[in-house]
Design a protein around this motif. Structure first.
Motif, PDB file in Angstrom:
ATOM      1  N   GLY A 115       0.791  -1.486   0.209  1.00  0.00           N
ATOM      2  CA  GLY A 115      -0.053   0.008   0.566  1.00  0.00           C
ATOM      3  C   GLY A 115       0.602   1.226   0.115  1.00  0.00           C
ATOM      4  O   GLY A 115       2.202   1.425  -0.230  1.00  0.00           O
ATOM      5  N   PRO A 116       0.422   2.773  -0.133  1.00  0.00           N
ATOM      6  CA  PRO A 116       1.448   3.643   0.022  1.00  0.00           C
ATOM      7  C   PRO A 116       2.507   3.814   1.436  1.00  0.00           C
ATOM      8  O   PRO A 116       2.083   3.018   2.724  1.00  0.00           O
ATOM      9  CB  PRO A 116       0.057   4.796   0.941  1.00  0.00           C
ATOM     10  CG  PRO A 116      -1.098   4.317   0.559  1.00  0.00           C
ATOM     11  CD  PRO A 116      -0.852   2.487   0.622  1.00  0.00           C
TER      12      PRO A 116
ATOM     13  N   GLY B  65       4.446  -1.964  -6.961  1.00  0.00           N
ATOM     14  CA  GLY B  65       3.525  -0.893  -6.481  1.00  0.00           C
ATOM     15  C   GLY B  65       3.586  -0.162  -5.596  1.00  0.00           C
ATOM     16  O   GLY B  65       3.250   1.576  -5.647  1.00  0.00           O
ATOM     17  N   TYR B  66       4.795   0.175  -4.814  1.00  0.00           N
ATOM     18  CA  TYR B  66       4.551   1.048  -3.759  1.00  0.00           C
ATOM     19  C   TYR B  66       4.935   2.207  -3.797  1.00  0.00           C
ATOM     20  O   TYR B  66       4.179   3.284  -3.575  1.00  0.00           O
ATOM     21  CB  TYR B  66       5.827   0.777  -2.778  1.00  0.00           C
ATOM     22  CG  TYR B  66       5.719  -0.774  -2.304  1.00  0.00           C
ATOM     23  CD1 TYR B  66       5.201  -0.291  -0.269  1.00  0.00           C
ATOM     24  CD2 TYR B  66       6.287  -2.017  -1.824  1.00  0.00           C
ATOM     25  CE1 TYR B  66       4.931  -1.362   0.362  1.00  0.00           C
ATOM     26  CE2 TYR B  66       6.295  -2.906  -1.097  1.00  0.00           C
ATOM     27  CZ  TYR B  66       5.077  -3.202   0.220  1.00  0.00           C
ATOM     28  OH  TYR B  66       5.352  -3.758   0.589  1.00  0.00           O
TER      29      TYR B  66
ATOM     30  N   ASP C  75       3.430   4.182  -6.776  1.00  0.00           N
ATOM     31  CA  ASP C  75       2.730   4.298  -7.962  1.00  0.00           C
ATOM     32  C   ASP C  75       1.369   4.455  -6.653  1.00  0.00           C
ATOM     33  O   ASP C  75       0.678   5.590  -6.808  1.00  0.00           O
ATOM     34  CB  ASP C  75       2.529   3.208  -8.804  1.00  0.00           C
ATOM     35  CG  ASP C  75       3.194   2.586 -10.253  1.00  0.00           C
ATOM     36  OD1 ASP C  75       3.751   4.320 -10.164  1.00  0.00           O
ATOM     37  OD2 ASP C  75       3.728   2.012 -10.185  1.00  0.00           O
ATOM     38  N   ARG C  76       1.321   3.595  -5.566  1.00  0.00           N
ATOM     39  CA  ARG C  76       0.716   4.152  -4.685  1.00  0.00           C
ATOM     40  C   ARG C  76       1.034   4.653  -3.975  1.00  0.00           C
ATOM     41  O   ARG C  76      -0.311   5.948  -3.122  1.00  0.00           O
ATOM     42  CB  ARG C  76      -0.445   3.238  -3.476  1.00  0.00           C
ATOM     43  CG  ARG C  76      -0.641   1.632  -4.452  1.00  0.00           C
ATOM     44  CD  ARG C  76      -1.546   0.543  -3.583  1.00  0.00           C
ATOM     45  NE  ARG C  76       0.041  -0.750  -3.727  1.00  0.00           N
ATOM     46  CZ  ARG C  76       0.858  -1.026  -3.811  1.00  0.00           C
ATOM     47  NH1 ARG C  76      -0.010  -1.223  -5.333  1.00  0.00           N
ATOM     48  NH2 ARG C  76       1.839  -1.921  -3.149  1.00  0.00           N
ATOM     49  N   SER C  77       2.076   5.831  -3.616  1.00  0.00           N
ATOM     50  CA  SER C  77       2.184   6.161  -2.482  1.00  0.00           C
ATOM     51  C   SER C  77       2.256   7.711  -3.331  1.00  0.00           C
ATOM     52  O   SER C  77       1.976   8.622  -2.854  1.00  0.00           O
ATOM     53  CB  SER C  77       3.673   5.915  -1.855  1.00  0.00           C
ATOM     54  OG  SER C  77       3.502   5.169  -1.599  1.00  0.00           O
TER      55      SER C  77
ATOM     56  N   HIS D 191      -2.088   1.945 -14.352  1.00  0.00           N
ATOM     57  CA  HIS D 191      -1.478   2.444 -13.207  1.00  0.00           C
ATOM     58  C   HIS D 191      -0.141   3.196 -12.910  1.00  0.00           C
ATOM     59  O   HIS D 191       0.036   3.990 -11.635  1.00  0.00           O
ATOM     60  CB  HIS D 191      -1.777   1.681 -12.168  1.00  0.00           C
ATOM     61  CG  HIS D 191      -0.455  -0.016 -12.472  1.00  0.00           C
ATOM     62  ND1 HIS D 191      -0.895  -0.630 -12.544  1.00  0.00           N
ATOM     63  CD2 HIS D 191       0.531   0.639 -11.779  1.00  0.00           C
ATOM     64  CE1 HIS D 191       0.275  -1.463 -14.089  1.00  0.00           C
ATOM     65  NE2 HIS D 191       1.360  -1.052 -12.191  1.00  0.00           N
TER      66      HIS D 191
ATOM     67  N   ARG E 199       2.593   6.153 -12.723  1.00  0.00           N
ATOM     68  CA  ARG E 199       2.441   7.628 -12.718  1.00  0.00           C
ATOM     69  C   ARG E 199       4.200   7.497 -12.731  1.00  0.00           C
ATOM     70  O   ARG E 199       5.055   7.210 -12.705  1.00  0.00           O
ATOM     71  CB  ARG E 199       2.356   7.252 -11.011  1.00  0.00           C
ATOM     72  CG  ARG E 199       2.753   9.095 -10.314  1.00  0.00           C
ATOM     73  CD  ARG E 199       1.466   9.817 -10.512  1.00  0.00           C
ATOM     74  NE  ARG E 199       1.144  11.226 -10.030  1.00  0.00           N
ATOM     75  CZ  ARG E 199       1.184  11.591  -8.947  1.00  0.00           C
ATOM     76  NH1 ARG E 199       0.713  11.015  -8.436  1.00  0.00           N
ATOM     77  NH2 ARG E 199       1.330  13.419  -8.672  1.00  0.00           N
TER      78      ARG E 199
END
Length: 192
Positions: A82-83, A140-141, A143-145, A173, A175
């Motif tokens: 997650g973030p 994906g850390y 991209d989510r953050s 997805h 960024r």
């Protein structure tokens, strides 16, 4: 670089190339990245960064250059996918071993929303293209953050010179970065 245009092929090729970099060359590139990173630091600003690990470009001197430049440096704290949470960097002695072989600050962890305070975010990358597409490790850390970052925040992919390429594969997805930081050319704005 790879003939195949998949993220997997790019990751495999870049990691293999990084494994061939000599200790002396890595040290030269890390010193150049520290000098270039200092241009990002402004007194009183918050800069989110990371501790380079293994073959990633840079070293702790990059973080120390930001601090000397007057920035408050925040580093990621890993947890569940997650973030990322963040904690203040207080020097090399304030780091401890963490998940995935990372070093993380021992200072108090702050929420993922802390990234909204940053004027710049140095993001680890395996590659970045001229459009701002970043190739990470695939978890994906970041991209989510980065969704919580202010729209004016400089999103800076830190890569070796040959990892700054014309085009990388992109997924919805992903960024995009707005800047690249390389040992040879320093800080460069991207065409996002």
């Amino acid at each position: 670089m790879p003939d195949e245009r998949t993220k997997y092929a790019w990751r495999k090729a870049i990691l293999a190339a990084r494994a061939q970099v000599s200790v002396a060359q890595h040290a030269r590139e890390a010193a150049a990245l520290a000098v270039a990173a200092a241009t990002v630091a402004q007194p009183g600003n918050v800069v989110c960064a990371y501790v380079p690990m293994r073959t990633e470009p840079g070293d702790l001197a990059m973080l120390d250059a930001l601090v000397v430049g007057g920035a408050t440096v925040m580093l990621p704290v890993t947890g569940a996918p997650g973030p990322l949470s963040w904690a203040r960097y207080l020097g090399p002695d304030s780091l401890r071993p963490a998940r995935f072989g990372l070093l993380e600050p021992t200072s108090q962890a702050l929420p993922p929303s802390t990234v909204a305070e940053a004027s710049a975010i140095l993001v680890p990358a395996l590659g970045v293209d001229r459009r701002g597409v970043r190739l990470g490790r695939g978890a994906g850390y970041y991209d989510r953050s980065l969704g919580a970052a202010d729209p004016d925040t400089k999103l800076i992919a830190v890569v070796r010179d040959d990892e700054f390429v014309d085009e990388l594969p992109e997924e919805p997805h992903d960024r995009r970065m707005t800047w690249a930081l390389t040992p040879g050319d320093g800080l460069q704005q991207l065409h996002v």
